[in-house]
Design an enzyme around this catalytic site. Structure first.
Site, PDB file in Angstrom:
ATOM      1  N   LEU A   1      -3.625  -5.689  -6.472  1.00  0.00           N
ATOM      2  CA  LEU A   1      -2.653  -4.670  -6.302  1.00  0.00           C
ATOM      3  C   LEU A   1      -1.634  -5.124  -5.373  1.00  0.00           C
ATOM      4  O   LEU A   1      -1.860  -5.750  -4.383  1.00  0.00           O
ATOM      5  CB  LEU A   1      -3.194  -3.323  -5.680  1.00  0.00           C
ATOM      6  CG  LEU A   1      -2.233  -2.139  -5.700  1.00  0.00           C
ATOM      7  CD1 LEU A   1      -1.774  -1.705  -6.985  1.00  0.00           C
ATOM      8  CD2 LEU A   1      -2.901  -0.983  -4.723  1.00  0.00           C
ATOM      9  N   ASP A   2      -0.251  -5.134  -5.751  1.00  0.00           N
ATOM     10  CA  ASP A   2       0.846  -5.461  -4.929  1.00  0.00           C
ATOM     11  C   ASP A   2       1.118  -7.014  -4.888  1.00  0.00           C
ATOM     12  O   ASP A   2       1.493  -7.425  -4.089  1.00  0.00           O
ATOM     13  CB  ASP A   2       1.196  -4.679  -3.817  1.00  0.00           C
ATOM     14  CG  ASP A   2       1.151  -3.236  -3.771  1.00  0.00           C
ATOM     15  OD1 ASP A   2       1.387  -2.764  -4.992  1.00  0.00           O
ATOM     16  OD2 ASP A   2       0.895  -2.478  -2.646  1.00  0.00           O
ATOM     17  N   GLU A   3       0.193  -7.674  -5.532  1.00  0.00           N
ATOM     18  CA  GLU A   3       0.054  -9.092  -5.431  1.00  0.00           C
ATOM     19  C   GLU A   3       0.528  -9.768  -6.704  1.00  0.00           C
ATOM     20  O   GLU A   3       0.352 -11.113  -6.685  1.00  0.00           O
ATOM     21  CB  GLU A   3      -1.306  -9.478  -5.016  1.00  0.00           C
ATOM     22  CG  GLU A   3      -1.740  -8.950  -3.684  1.00  0.00           C
ATOM     23  CD  GLU A   3      -1.167  -9.587  -2.666  1.00  0.00           C
ATOM     24  OE1 GLU A   3      -0.587 -10.557  -2.641  1.00  0.00           O
ATOM     25  OE2 GLU A   3      -1.289  -9.154  -1.493  1.00  0.00           O
TER      26      GLU A   3
ATOM     27  N   GLY B   1       0.884  -1.440  -0.149  1.00  0.00           N
ATOM     28  CA  GLY B   1      -0.083   0.287   0.001  1.00  0.00           C
ATOM     29  C   GLY B   1       0.774   1.196  -0.181  1.00  0.00           C
ATOM     30  O   GLY B   1       2.139   1.229  -0.413  1.00  0.00           O
TER      31      GLY B   1
END
Lengths: 277, 277, 277, 277
Positions: free
Chosen positions: A221-223, A195
């Site tokens: 997101l970010d994964e 995040g």
């Protein structure tokens, strides 16, 4: 004589290496480098084979298709340099590093263009005689902005998009149109500090190490699948902004290394992971 | 079902991988892991193949010998744990580390015995119920001492000897009798600081990094094939003895890692170098 | 002549270094090493001063108290070796490392006792002539078990408790009774993979680096002040259990390094962070 | 309010920190950061003090001179950015890195000019609007060439010269005229592989780690005081030219880090060593 790379991904079965290398031998293709990996847990087989010789792609691939299990994904990739489009916002360190490494030849890519939602990096880009497109997001919906972005980006028919500190979240539709072809640099050692403001989070937590993560972009997101991570030690002397400054060096180094692996066809994406051969 | 490892080293030629993997396939031996390396400069081919199945060593090796070039070195190694004899002088850190790792199973070796030219490490060794032989060098010529050493060492029929800070130079005759089977840890980043007192040399030179080197012993002192090296940062705060203290951690870690590679049959010796697959 | 270490922590103010070093000078105490740190964000001042000389603790501290701001925490610590009690469950790698380093003198602590909720590590501990207390948790409430543990632990009057893979959560009351004196090793790079089975989590996420974190225990599980972290690279070849195996080396190394800093009085705890001078 | 850094180097004596910090306090100069080091072996004292306030350099230094031992070297350095001239030959990686880091502000220096004995790097330099001087050595004696070089270099009145892969040996007279002001990057982990073709030497020796060394230039080739060293792992897959390629990343990173320390006045040269505070 040409060089090409064969990428094979299929269910594991006895004799796969023998079958593939037999076909290479039959086609008088010399194996320069070969790497395999079997994920025993899931029974998947991966092989990357650098070949040299006179290729008849059609008959070679037909022979492979006949010999290998149903559902095999195989790709014969030319050794031409890949074309990338770089997306940026305002920060120059990752873009600068890629520009310089492309310039001196240590990163074997062609930078087709740089596209930014600000014009901050136009000057830097143009020093290297690379087109810069300023596509402002101001007064546009996310969809409108992406539509304008894609119009520019698509025109270059790039092999990969590189988010070199592009600070906007992409829509699922954008991500889908470049499936597993968008490489992002995230400014933390994922999955720590997912995040916003990861360096502030790292400072608040008092960690002794900070890092960066290069990954393919997916809709989580970010994964997305992680390609490369690296870290550097920090200590109590580092303010949040010192951490960010120190982190920039890791970010650019991790992004370059990930990009090198990707554009040289070393990276298989598999589930939410990468296999790098 | 058994597991064995096939090690192949020969001149490079087209189709080698296909030939070897075909023979494995024919003998219904499943390939668990496979790694190859070709030294293009010299035209040498190396392959390490972990196999699982029901082995008929004789016919399998006969098939390989027929298929592979003249002069091929190939070895089919059982997956039994290797037996090692450890030689020591007075310093405990490397011996202690190996004893503990063998005890907790993280280093897959059987320590047959420890042999020391002092008795300083007898107590530590015997805590782990391992025989310790004190073979003093006092009042003996080098040859007389080695004769007594070898009498003890030979009786254990060890696969490898480990010099865990054994501080005496071995004679060519001793080295020859355990050709490429003696692993030494040298307390510097070779080839820097060859010879005596490397930490004092490092201190005097004002280096910012110190290291350690694990290598096979040959008759050229400090010049044998390097298996593993690692380093740690130091700075002006380190006295020569601080460097030695800090170096001990690297020494034991490098020695353990080298030993792990060797006893699991990952290391080819080739000229004065190693190929680790 | 004695050696002692003065630890000072107070609000920042002009002239603090001058004041403290003047008092040292007045008392004819020679400064061997001195380190300061000012956290400008919060206005806190930290100083660690290694002193040598003939100490009159009472008058020296009185002079300091008069010169320094109200609310200053200062401590004059003797250079005697600290006494630790180690808590374990079943895994031997961290305990083994500490035992060996205490044995060879590279970790300057006295291990007063080892306390385990299983008897698995009794044999290893007693090799080193250190008392082992098996305090089983079977059929006991957490409170009852801890009461029995504390009865044993308290009897040793230890300076620090070391959780060397002690796999039970401590109650707030236990934690409170050894405030900032319990050091834990957590098997992940915190704050990534908080909670159970971090190596499985790391495997599932496909990370390319795993780590370990040594921290003081507080009532927020896995959230106490971090003392030391380190990492090692992994790749797709590592199963979850390979990661755990590889992680053990980092765990023990991080725990030892953290312990060395703590028992040599280098660590200030401040908010939820550490300042290490 | 100004910021300046006081650098003090003298024989060790009781009360030095108290004396210096008292004088700072008396002059109402606030200490932002302070670091000391005593080399107990030789009895030398080093202190670096970042100060903030209204400076009267003359009276401040006079007070220090009166208080400190005879022979003390002390320097009060302004926080203005240092001016550097960069010397190059043909390789771009170190120059490119410095240009980019100076451009994005992460390396706080002013690059006054780049001087090369070839014109290969003129284009790159001028992209960043920095003057490039091509001073060819062709048909000149070493002395004649250096005379022409110095004429150009001297005109910039630089604080430091940076040899960013400048591949010619400097004469004693040149070195003397920039005493301890010339920073070189050497492409090996000194003192390993002193002299020509260090990557070829490293390849021939079969090392598992290669490195780079930034040092001040003295008249003993490759023997000047070391500022910074770093290394990366290599293996049997690396040819000599692969090692050189991999080494370039370390070279530029080590040079930048050394330069950052030097231009921010963290580096004391002492005998043939550096103390970095």
């Amino acid at each position: 004589m040409e060089k090409k790379t064969l990428l094979t991904h299929c269910s594991d079965a006895p004799g796969l290496i023998a079958k593939i290398t037999n076909i290479c031998y039959k086609h008088q293709l010399n194996i320069i480098h070969n790497n395999e990996y079997v994920d025993n847990a899931s029974g998947h087989f991966f092989m990357r084979t650098e070949l040299e010789g006179y290729f008849n792609d059609k008959t070679f691939l037909a022979d492979l298709d006949q010999a290998l299990p149903k559902g095999t994904k195989r790709k014969l990739v030319s050794s031409l340099r890949k074309k990338v489009v770089i997306l940026v916002t305002k920060e120059s360190h990752c873009l600068g590093d890629i520009l310089m490494k492309a310039y001196d030849g240590s990163l074997g890519v062609d930078i087709a263009a740089v596209v930014g939602n600000y014009d901050s990096l136009q000057g830097l880009t143009e020093k290297f005689d690379i087109p810069y497109h300023h596509v402002s997001h101001v007064d546009l919906t996310r969809e409108e902005h992406e539509e304008k972005m894609l119009k520019v980006i698509d025109s270059y028919e790039a092999d990969y998009l590189v988010l070199a500190k592009y600070m906007r979240v992409l829509t699922p539709s954008f991500v889908e149109s470049y499936h597993h072809k968008i490489i992002n640099i995230h400014h933390s050692f994922l999955p720590a500090f997912i995040g916003a403001k990861p360096y502030q989070q790292a400072y608040d937590r008092g960690v002794k190490i900070i890092g960066a993560t290069a990954h393919f972009v997916t809709n989580d997101l970010d994964e997305g699948p992680i390609i490369k991570q690296d870290v550097i030690p920090v200590d109590h002397n580092f303010s949040a902004s010192d951490m960010a400054q120190a982190g920039r060096d890791v970010e650019k180094s991790v992004l370059s290394k990930a990009l090198t692996k990707v554009v040289n066809d070393h990276v298989f994406v598999y589930g939410n992971k990468t296999v790098i051969l």
